[in-house]
Scaffold this motif. Structure first.
Motif, PDB file in Angstrom:
ATOM      1  N   GLN A   1      49.281  36.496  33.964  1.00 22.79           N
ATOM      2  CA  GLN A   1      48.879  37.891  34.145  1.00 22.79           C
ATOM      3  C   GLN A   1      49.787  38.538  35.180  1.00 22.79           C
ATOM      4  N   THR A   2      50.207  39.748  34.888  1.00 23.01           N
ATOM      5  CA  THR A   2      51.086  40.481  35.799  1.00 23.01           C
ATOM      6  C   THR A   2      50.486  41.852  36.110  1.00 23.01           C
TER       7      THR A   2
ATOM      8  N   THR B   1      52.603  38.139  39.805  1.00 20.36           N
ATOM      9  CA  THR B   1      52.297  37.420  38.575  1.00 20.36           C
ATOM     10  C   THR B   1      51.594  36.110  38.919  1.00 20.36           C
TER      11      THR B   1
ATOM     12  N   SER C   1      49.423  32.590  36.989  1.00 22.44           N
ATOM     13  CA  SER C   1      49.163  31.884  35.745  1.00 22.44           C
ATOM     14  C   SER C   1      48.002  30.927  35.948  1.00 22.44           C
TER      15      SER C   1
ATOM     16  N   ARG D   1      43.785  30.051  34.871  1.00 22.67           N
ATOM     17  CA  ARG D   1      42.503  30.583  35.325  1.00 22.67           C
ATOM     18  C   ARG D   1      41.416  29.551  35.053  1.00 22.67           C
TER      19      ARG D   1
ATOM     20  N   THR E   1      39.288  36.868  35.330  1.00 19.11           N
ATOM     21  CA  THR E   1      40.529  37.475  34.839  1.00 19.11           C
ATOM     22  C   THR E   1      41.314  38.206  35.924  1.00 19.11           C
TER      23      THR E   1
ATOM     24  N   LEU F   1      43.724  38.840  39.132  1.00 19.61           N
ATOM     25  CA  LEU F   1      44.907  38.134  39.591  1.00 19.61           C
ATOM     26  C   LEU F   1      44.572  37.176  40.739  1.00 19.61           C
TER      27      LEU F   1
END
Length: 537
Positions: free
Chosen positions: A1-2, A47, A49, A51, A57, A59
Motif C-alpha cells: 500500500q502506498t 509504502t 507491505s 498486513r 488496511t 499504512l
C-alpha cells in the motif's frame, strides 16, 4: 500500500501608485509599483507491505515499511517597477519604463536584473497636412527599445545537489571483505555565477487605416538579441557527477539574434445586413547564433553552432542506393566497404541495397567528417487567416493557420523504417530495395545495419509545412423579442469544430511537433466537435 500527499502555496502581493495629470494639450501618466511572488511545494510518500488481516488496511498496520520519501521546492521573485507616459495633442507619445527583478533562483551576487525600455510614437494622421488625404483614416509611426529578463531555470541552480545514499568500499582485497562506508557527494554540478538572461529588442512599426478603417494594416520590423542565454551544458565523464542531460548545470552562454517582420491585415469586406471581415497575420523570422562562448553543442541531430540557426539539423546527405556490386566498389568507399570483391560479405559489409552518402569533405572515405548541416526546424514564415461572416442572426467563423519552409526530423520513421532489428515495421518498408532497380529511396532490410543506413541523414528529414483548418464555428443568436417572455437577455447556440482538416506532405501523425522540429512520437492534436450555448439573464 502506498500513500502520498502534496501541498502547494503561491503568494502574490502587488502594490501600485499612479499619477495622472492633464494640462492643456499635455498629458502625463506615471506609475510606480512592487510585485512579490512566493511559491512553495512540499510532498511526501510512504509504502508498506504485509498486513495482519484484511481488516487492518491502514499504512500504520503494515508489517513492513518498504519505502519513504519526501522533499520540498520553493522560489521567490521580488520586482520593483516604474513607468512614465507623456503625450502631446494626441500626436506625439513618449513612454519610459524600468524594472528591477530579484529572483531566488540566482546566487546572492547575481540575484537582481535591471530592465529598461523606451518607446515613441507619432500619430501622423492627426497632423493638419493629413486633411489633404481624407481616405487615410489612420497613420502612426512607432519606435521602441527594451530589455526583458528570463529566469526559467531550476530553483537551486547556484548550489550543488547532494546524493545522501552514496557508498564507498574500503579494504577490498583478496581474502578480506570490503567495508561499506556511507557518504554524501554532489551528483549535480552547480553554477554559482548563473545570472539573468536578457532579451534586447529594437522595433519599428507602422499602423495604417484606410476608408474609415475599413482596411487596417500593421507592419512591425524587429531585431531581437538574446544575451547570456540560459541553457544546460554537458559535463565531462571525469566530473563524477550525473551525465543525464536533465541534470546538466545551467550556464549563461552565447548570443542569438532574431530579425523579422510581423504583418497583420484586417479588412471589412462587406458591412450591413451581410457582413464579412477578414484578418491575416504573417510572421517572417530569421534566427542566427552570433556567439556561443565555447565549443559547438551537438545533442542528437540538433546542432548549435555560431553563424547558424539555433538547433539546426546535422547529419549526412543521402545520395542514393547502390544497385549492384560494381557501384559499391566504384567511387568513394563507405566505412564498411570490403577490401575487395573476394572478401566481400553482405552481412557485414556495404552491399547492393545500402545507401551511399555524399562525400562533403572530398577525402578518400565516407565517415563522420562528412556530416554537415542538413536542415532547419525554423519556418520561413508562419501565418493565420480568419474569416468571419454574419447574416441576420447567423454567424460563421473560419480560421486557418500554418507554417512554410520548416523541416521536421521524423524519429518515428527511424525506429519503424530502419529494418535493422526484429520488431514490427511500417508497411512502407514493403517498398524496400530487394533487387537491382527496385528502389532508390529505401534500402535493403539487413539485421544490425552494417552500412549504418539508419545514421542521422536527410533520409529522415521531411518538409514540415502545413495548412490547417484550425477552427470552424457556426452560431445563431435569438432575437430579444422572443427571449423577454422567458426572462433571458440573450441566447446564442453554436457548433464549433477544431482541427477539422490538415494539408501537409509530412508523413507523421501531426506536423505541429514543437519548436525544435523533433518528432519522436508526439501525441497528435485532437479533433474536437463541440455544441454550446451562451446565455445571459
Amino acid at each position: 500500500q502506498t500513500l502520498s500527499s502534496a501541498y502547494e502555496e503561491l503568494y502574490l502581493w502587488d502594490n501600485q501608485l499612479s499619477y495622472d495629470k492633464k494640462f492643456g494639450k499635455h498629458k502625463l501618466n506615471a506609475m510606480i509599483g512592487t510585485s512579490y511572488q512566493q511559491y512553495k511545494k512540499e510532498w511526501m510518500s510512504a509504502t508498506g507491505s504485509g498486513r495482519a488481516s484484511e481488516m487492518t488496511t491502514e499504512l500504520d498496520n503494515a508489517t513492513k515499511a518498504t519505502d519513504v520519501g519526501g522533499n520540498s521546492y520553493a522560489w521567490a521573485l521580488m520586482s520593483y517597477m516604474g513607468r512614465v507616459h507623456y503625450s502631446y495633442d494626441n500626436r506625439y507619445f513618449l513612454t519610459a519604463t524600468f524594472r528591477a527583478d530579484g529572483s531566488s533562483k540566482f546566487g546572492a551576487n547575481n540575484r537582481f536584473g535591471y530592465f529598461p525600455s523606451f518607446s515613441a510614437a507619432w500619430n501622423i494622421s492627426n497632423e493638419s497636412f493629413m486633411e489633404r488625404a481624407p481616405w487615410i483614416s489612420m497613420l502612426k509611426l512607432r519606435l521602441g527599445y527594451g530589455l526583458t529578463g528570463n529566469q526559467n531555470i531550476d530553483a537551486y541552480a547556484f548550489a550543488d545537489k547532494l546524493e545522501v545514499n552514496g557508498a564507498y568500499s574500503f579494504g577490498s582485497q583478496r581474502g578480506f571483505e570490503a567495508t561499506q562506508v556511507s557518504l554524501i557527494y554532489p551528483y549535480k554540478l552547480s553554477n554559482p555565477s548563473i545570472k539573468w538572461e536578457s532579451v534586447e529588442q529594437y522595433n519599428v512599426g507602422l499602423d495604417m487605416g484606410f476608408l474609415n478603417d475599413r482596411i487596417v494594416a500593421n507592419v512591425d520590423f524587429y531585431l531581437k538579441n538574446t544575451n547570456d542565454m540560459l541553457t544546460k551544458k554537458p559535463v565531462p565523464q571525469t566530473s563524477g557527477t550525473s551525465l543525464v542531460s536533465s541534470d546538466w548545470p545551467p550556464v549563461n552562454i552565447g548570443k542569438v539574434r532574431n530579425t523579422g517582420v510581423e504583418i497583420s491585415l484586417n479588412t471589412k469586406n462587406f458591412v450591413g445586413e451581410f457582413t464579412w471581415e477578414t484578418t491575416l497575420n504573417m510572421t517572417f523570422n530569421k534566427n542566427k547564433v552570433l556567439k556561443l562562448g565555447g565549443p559547438e553543442i551537438l545533442s542528437g541531430v540538433s546542432l548549435i553552432r555560431e553563424g547558424l540557426p539555433i538547433n539546426s539539423f546535422y547529419g549526412f546527405i543521402m545520395g542514393g542506393i547502390y544497385q549492384n556490386l560494381d557501384e559499391v566498389f566504384s567511387g568513394v568507399p563507405m566505412e564498411n566497404r570490403a577490401q575487395d570483391r573476394e572478401s566481400h560479405n553482405s552481412k557485414v559489409n556495404t552491399s547492393p541495397g545500402d545507401i551511399w552518402f555524399v562525400n562533403t569533405d572530398n577525402n578518400d572515405v565516407i565517415d563522420d567528417f562528412d556530416r554537415t548541416v542538413i536542415g532547419n526546424p525554423n519556418p520561413d514564415f508562419i501565418f493565420g487567416f480568419n474569416n468571419q461572416f454574419g447574416y441576420k442572426n447567423f454567424d460563421l467563423s473560419i480560421y486557418f493557420q500554418g507554417t512554410v519552409g520548416n523541416d521536421i526530423w521524423n524519429g518515428v520513421r527511424v525506429a519503424h523504417e530502419g529494418m535493422e532489428s526484429t520488431y514490427n515495421q511500417f508497411t512502407s518498408t514493403l517498398n524496400r530495395w530487394n533487387g537491382e532497380g527496385s528502389s532508390n529511396t529505401m534500402p535493403r532490410a539487413i539485421y544490425a545495419d552494417p552500412n549504418r543506413n539508419n545514421r542521422a541523414s536527410t533520409r529522415w528529414l521531411e518538409d514540415g509545412s502545413y495548412l490547417r483548418l484550425k477552427n470552424l464555428t457556426f452560431g445563431y443568436t435569438f432575437t430579444q423579442a422572443g427571449l423577454r417572455k422567458i426572462g433571458v437577455k440573450s441566447l446564442r447556440l453554436y457548433l464549433s469544430f477544431d482541427n477539422l482538416w490538415t494539408l501537409t506532405n509530412y508523413s507523421g501523425l501531426d506536423p505541429e511537433v514543437g519548436l525544435w522540429g523533433l518528432d519522436y512520437g508526439i501525441y497528435p492534436t485532437s479533433r474536437t466537435y463541440m455544441f454550446g450555448a451562451s446565455v445571459k439573464f
